[in-house]
Write an enzyme that holds these catalytic residues in place. Structure first.
Site, PDB file in Angstrom:
ATOM      1  N   LYS A  13      56.858  43.578  28.891  1.00 19.19           N
ATOM      2  CA  LYS A  13      56.915  44.858  29.611  1.00 19.19           C
ATOM      3  C   LYS A  13      58.267  45.052  30.309  1.00 19.19           C
ATOM      4  CE  LYS A  13      53.379  43.779  32.244  1.00 19.19           C
ATOM      5  NZ  LYS A  13      53.071  42.426  31.734  1.00 19.19           N
ATOM      6  N   ARG A  88      46.786  47.883  37.121  1.00 21.34           N
ATOM      7  CA  ARG A  88      46.328  46.571  36.682  1.00 21.34           C
ATOM      8  C   ARG A  88      44.812  46.444  36.713  1.00 21.34           C
ATOM      9  NH1 ARG A  88      51.152  43.466  37.155  1.00 21.34           N
ATOM     10  NH2 ARG A  88      50.863  41.333  36.455  1.00 21.34           N
ATOM     11  N   ARG A 127      60.903  31.730  30.998  1.00 23.44           N
ATOM     12  CA  ARG A 127      61.598  32.931  31.492  1.00 23.44           C
ATOM     13  C   ARG A 127      62.499  32.635  32.689  1.00 23.44           C
ATOM     14  NH1 ARG A 127      57.820  37.961  32.903  1.00 23.44           N
ATOM     15  NH2 ARG A 127      56.602  36.462  34.100  1.00 23.44           N
ATOM     16  N   ARG A 161      60.702  32.401  38.481  1.00 19.21           N
ATOM     17  CA  ARG A 161      59.657  32.797  39.420  1.00 19.21           C
ATOM     18  C   ARG A 161      58.731  31.623  39.715  1.00 19.21           C
ATOM     19  NH1 ARG A 161      57.428  38.186  36.722  1.00 19.21           N
ATOM     20  NH2 ARG A 161      55.499  37.329  37.575  1.00 19.21           N
ATOM     21  N   ARG A 172      46.609  33.732  35.679  1.00 22.41           N
ATOM     22  CA  ARG A 172      47.058  35.119  35.496  1.00 22.41           C
ATOM     23  C   ARG A 172      46.461  35.723  34.225  1.00 22.41           C
ATOM     24  NH1 ARG A 172      53.222  34.114  35.980  1.00 22.41           N
ATOM     25  NH2 ARG A 172      53.427  36.314  35.421  1.00 22.41           N
TER      26      ARG A 172
END
Ligand code: ADP
Ligand code: ADP
Ligand code: ZN
Length: 216
Positions: A13, A88, A127, A161, A172
Site C-alpha cells: 500500500k 481498517r 522492510r 519499524r 497484525r
C-alpha cells in the site's frame, strides 16, 4: 480522484501510494504514518497509540477517524487522495462514508492488493526506510542502487519499524483477517471494489493499478 488501497500489512500500500503521489498528483493519507508522527512527537495520544501499535493491535476508531477528519478539513476539496491503512474495519468505513458525505465527496475506487501470508511476512521483516525522505526499501526486493545511500535524496540514515518483527506481524495478520477483511466485502457490495495481484513485481502492480484507475 479519491481512492483507497486496501490489503494486509506488507502488501504494498505504502509503496504504491507513493508512486500515485508522483504519477497522479494524489496525496497519500496514511493513518500509520500519522500515528507514528504523533508517537514521535510524544503527545499523550501519540504515546498511548505507540503501545498499541507496537503490539500490532488497532488504535481506537475515534482516534483515527478524528485524525483523518482533521486532515480532510485542511485539504483543498479538489485535492485527490489515496487512503493507505484506513479504513481498517467496517466501523471506520462507515465513518469515512459520513466524513465524505458531509463534504459532498465520494470514493472513485477501492483497490485490494492480494498477497500470500508467507510473502507478507518476508516483506514486512525485510522492510526499512530512509529517515530523511521516507522512501521505502526492502533487503531483498527493493534495495537502494548504492548500498546505504537513498536513491531519492542521498540520505544515509535508515530505520526499521519496531512492529516489523516476525512475531508482531503474525498478530497484525490475525487482526487483518478478523477486522479488516470484512471491509473488502463492504466495498464489494457498493460495487466500487477492484482487486489486483499484489504478488507481482512492484512495476507490474503499479501497471495494474493504473489500468483500474483508467477504466474508472
Ligand atoms: P504496506 O504499506 O502495505 O504495509 P509496503 O509498501 O511498505 O507495504 O511494502 C512492504 C515491503 O515490501 C517494502 O519493503 C517494499 O519495498 C516491499 N514491496 C512492496 N511491494 C512489493 C512487491 N510487489 N514485490 C516485492 N516487494 C514489495
Ligand atoms: P501496515 O500497512 O504495515 O499494516 P500501518 O503503518 O498502516 O502498517 O499501521 C501500523 C499500525 O498503526 C497498525 O498495526 C495499527 O496499530 C495502527 N493503525 C494504522 N492505521 C490504523 C487505523 N486505520 N485504525 C487503527 N489502527 C491503525
Ligand atoms: Zn531518502
Amino acid at each position: 480522484m479519491r481512492i483507497i488501497l486496501l490489503g494486509p500489512p506488507g502488501c504494498g500500500k505504502g509503496t504504491q501510494s507513493k508512486r500515485l503521489e508522483v504519477a497522479k498528483g494524489l496525496l497519500q493519507l496514511s493513518t500509520g504514518d500519522m500515528l507514528r508522527a504523533a508517537a514521535e512527537a510524544g503527545s499523550e495520544l501519540g504515546l498511548k497509540a505507540k503501545a498499541i501499535m507496537d503490539g500490532g493491535n488497532l488504535v481506537a476508531d475515534e482516534v483515527v477517524v478524528a485524525i483523518i477528519g482533521e486532515r480532510l478539513d485542511q485539504l483543498d476539496p479538489d485535492q485527490g487522495i489515496v487512503l493507505d491503512g484506513f479504513p481498517r474495519n467496517v466501523a471506520q468505513a462507515e465513518a469515512l462514508d459520513n466524513l465524505l458525505k458531509s463534504r459532498g465527496q465520494n470514493l472513485d475506487a477501492v483497490i485490494e492488493l492480494k498477497v500470500d501470508d508467507e510473502a507478507l511476512v518476508k516483506r514486512v521483516t525485510g522492510r526499512f526506510k530512509c529517515d530523511t525522505c521516507g522512501q521505502g526499501y526492502h533487503d531483498e526486493f527493493e534495495q537502494p542502487q548504492v548500498s546505504g545511500v537513498c536513491d531519492k535524496c542521498g540520505g544515509t540514515s535508515f530505520s526499521r519499524r519496531k512492529d516489523d518483527t516476525a512475531e508482531t506481524v503474525l498478530n497484525r495478520l490475525e487482526v487483518y483477517y478478523g477486522e479488516t477483511r470484512p471491509v473488502i466485502a463492504y466495498y464489494g457490495e457498493k460495487g466500487i471494489l477492484s482487486s489486483v495481484d499484489g504478488m507481482a513485481d512492484i512495476d507490474e502492480v503499479t501497471k495494474q493499478i493504473n489500468e483500474v484507475l483508467e477504466a474508472n
